[in-house]
Design a protein around this motif. Structure first.
Motif, PDB file in Angstrom:
ATOM      1  N   ALA A  85      -5.352   8.845  -4.188  1.00  0.00           N
ATOM      2  CA  ALA A  85      -4.288   7.827  -4.105  1.00  0.00           C
ATOM      3  C   ALA A  85      -4.573   6.740  -3.055  1.00  0.00           C
ATOM      4  O   ALA A  85      -4.434   5.552  -3.342  1.00  0.00           O
ATOM      5  N   VAL A  86      -4.989   7.148  -1.865  1.00  0.00           N
ATOM      6  CA  VAL A  86      -5.147   6.158  -0.786  1.00  0.00           C
ATOM      7  C   VAL A  86      -6.272   5.174  -1.094  1.00  0.00           C
ATOM      8  O   VAL A  86      -6.078   3.950  -1.067  1.00  0.00           O
ATOM      9  N   SER A 120       3.528   6.083  -5.474  1.00  0.00           N
ATOM     10  CA  SER A 120       3.519   6.161  -6.950  1.00  0.00           C
ATOM     11  C   SER A 120       2.298   6.941  -7.438  1.00  0.00           C
ATOM     12  O   SER A 120       2.402   7.770  -8.343  1.00  0.00           O
ATOM     13  N   LEU A 121       1.146   6.650  -6.856  1.00  0.00           N
ATOM     14  CA  LEU A 121      -0.084   7.305  -7.323  1.00  0.00           C
ATOM     15  C   LEU A 121      -0.032   8.809  -7.056  1.00  0.00           C
ATOM     16  O   LEU A 121      -0.447   9.611  -7.894  1.00  0.00           O
ATOM     17  N   LEU A 162       0.834  -1.213   0.000  1.00  0.00           N
ATOM     18  CA  LEU A 162       0.000   0.000   0.000  1.00  0.00           C
ATOM     19  C   LEU A 162       0.863   1.256   0.000  1.00  0.00           C
ATOM     20  O   LEU A 162       0.617   2.195  -0.762  1.00  0.00           O
ATOM     21  N   HIS A 163       1.887   1.273   0.884  1.00  0.00           N
ATOM     22  CA  HIS A 163       2.750   2.460   0.963  1.00  0.00           C
ATOM     23  C   HIS A 163       3.425   2.749  -0.367  1.00  0.00           C
ATOM     24  O   HIS A 163       3.435   3.884  -0.847  1.00  0.00           O
ATOM     25  N   GLU A 164       3.960   1.694  -0.979  1.00  0.00           N
ATOM     26  CA  GLU A 164       4.641   1.866  -2.272  1.00  0.00           C
ATOM     27  C   GLU A 164       3.667   2.422  -3.319  1.00  0.00           C
ATOM     28  O   GLU A 164       3.962   3.367  -4.046  1.00  0.00           O
ATOM     29  N   SER A 187      -1.458  -3.132 -11.959  1.00  0.00           N
ATOM     30  CA  SER A 187      -2.687  -2.341 -11.752  1.00  0.00           C
ATOM     31  C   SER A 187      -2.341  -0.900 -11.388  1.00  0.00           C
ATOM     32  O   SER A 187      -2.951   0.046 -11.895  1.00  0.00           O
ATOM     33  N   ILE A 188      -1.370  -0.750 -10.485  1.00  0.00           N
ATOM     34  CA  ILE A 188      -1.007   0.603 -10.034  1.00  0.00           C
ATOM     35  C   ILE A 188      -0.425   1.417 -11.198  1.00  0.00           C
ATOM     36  O   ILE A 188      -0.728   2.601 -11.366  1.00  0.00           O
ATOM     37  N   LYS A 189       0.348   0.755 -12.027  1.00  0.00           N
ATOM     38  CA  LYS A 189       0.918   1.437 -13.187  1.00  0.00           C
ATOM     39  C   LYS A 189      -0.206   1.942 -14.101  1.00  0.00           C
ATOM     40  O   LYS A 189      -0.160   3.069 -14.604  1.00  0.00           O
TER      41      LYS A 189
END
Ligand code: GLN
Length: 288
Positions: A22-23, A13-14, A7-9, A59-61
């Motif tokens: 982002a959260v 990035s977001l 989550l922190h990483e 997914s985050i990317k």
């Protein structure tokens, strides 16, 4: 790497990518990857498998690139149901729940048949079929890909035998089915963004959602005009036409409806913005 580390990483990035949510986005995407509920992400703080790490980072990317969450996880909740979506269909919006609720409010036991123009993922037709168990719906969309997704959603939600999905341009594919003069309600959330405003839409919408589902022509009213002029041929006398509308379109849509419709009402959404216009077809305009 544990769920908390991940989550922190992801949040870092977001935020760097300028994603304001982002959260919640990081949590939501992780819930999807590890199949845990939000609070469990924090309480269990379990290690991720290598496969999960790769999936989550992918997914985050995608989210850093401003792709909407619904497309990344492939589904969106609307009212009480989960709908499959991809970039070929508009993501169902909570505002559209107001449209579905209004149709239901005006429904009566005698209703048998409805039409939806521009069904997209099928959310409106399928929700209505779920809520009103006695009706049958004919739903059209010009996009073959959308019709495929709508059919899939109807199947997953057990509504296939109650909705006929037809690929084609608005009403053109409905002639010959014997529906003229016998439809109790017509509903549509047509494309209503002004062509010149398309390029100023938020990046998430502009870069990912289908333009054909958004662009309503020069004044945003192209589809309202077409639907308003065709609807009277299909509706029973005093049958209902119900639209979702965009910002500041209520007055114009009402004016377009006035010739052939009466009892025209404008309904606000939960943010007190005018969101739905509905009216009943005049006897002299409908096929009796
Ligand atoms: N009926 C679908 C929805 O409300 C699609 C609408 C559209 O593509 N304009 O989400």
């Amino acid at each position: 790497m544990t769920t908390l580390d991940a989550l922190h990483e992801a949040i870092d990035s977001l935020k760097t990518a300028g994603i304001e949510t982002a959260v919640t986005d990081a949590e939501w995407l992780l819930e999807d990857v590890v199949s845990l509920l939000r609070h469990q992400l924090y309480l269990q703080n379990r290690p991720l498998t290598d496969k999960e790490i790769i999936r989550y980072r992918t997914s985050i990317k995608r989210r850093c690139n401003h792709e909407p969450i619904a497309y990344i996880i492939g589904s969106k909740t609307f009212l009480d149901w989960e709908f499959v979506v991809d970039t070929q269909v508009l993501i169902p919006r909570w505002e559209t729940e107001v449209l579905v609720n209004e149709v239901c409010k005006h429904s009566c036991q005698g209703w048998g048949v409805g039409i939806e123009i521009g069904t997209g993922s099928g959310v409106i037709a399928i929700s209505l079929a779920k809520i009103l168990p006695h009706i049958k719906i004919y739903a059209t969309d010009i996009s073959p890909a959308a019709i495929k997704i709508a059919r899939l959603n109807a199947e997953r939600l057990g509504m296939s035998d109650r909705i006929v999905f037809i690929q084609g341009d608005m009403f053109s594919v409905l002639s010959g089915l014997g529906l003229e003069g016998s439809v109790d309600f017509i509903v549509s959330n047509p494309p209503y963004i002004l062509s010149k405003e398309m390029k100023s839409l938020p990046q998430d919408v502009r870069d990912f959602e289908p333009k054909e589902a958004l662009d309503g022509g020069e004044d945003g009213l192209d589809y309202y005009r077409k639907i308003i002029s065709n609807a009277p041929n299909y509706l029973v006398p005093e049958g209902y036409l119900t639209f979702e509308i965009g910002l500041s379109q209520a007055k114009s849509v009402k004016e377009l409806m006035q010739e052939c419709f009466f009892n025209i009402q404008i309904i606000n959404d939960l943010c007190q913005r005018e969101r739905v216009v509905l009216g009943q077809v005049r006897r002299m305009c409908s096929l009796d």
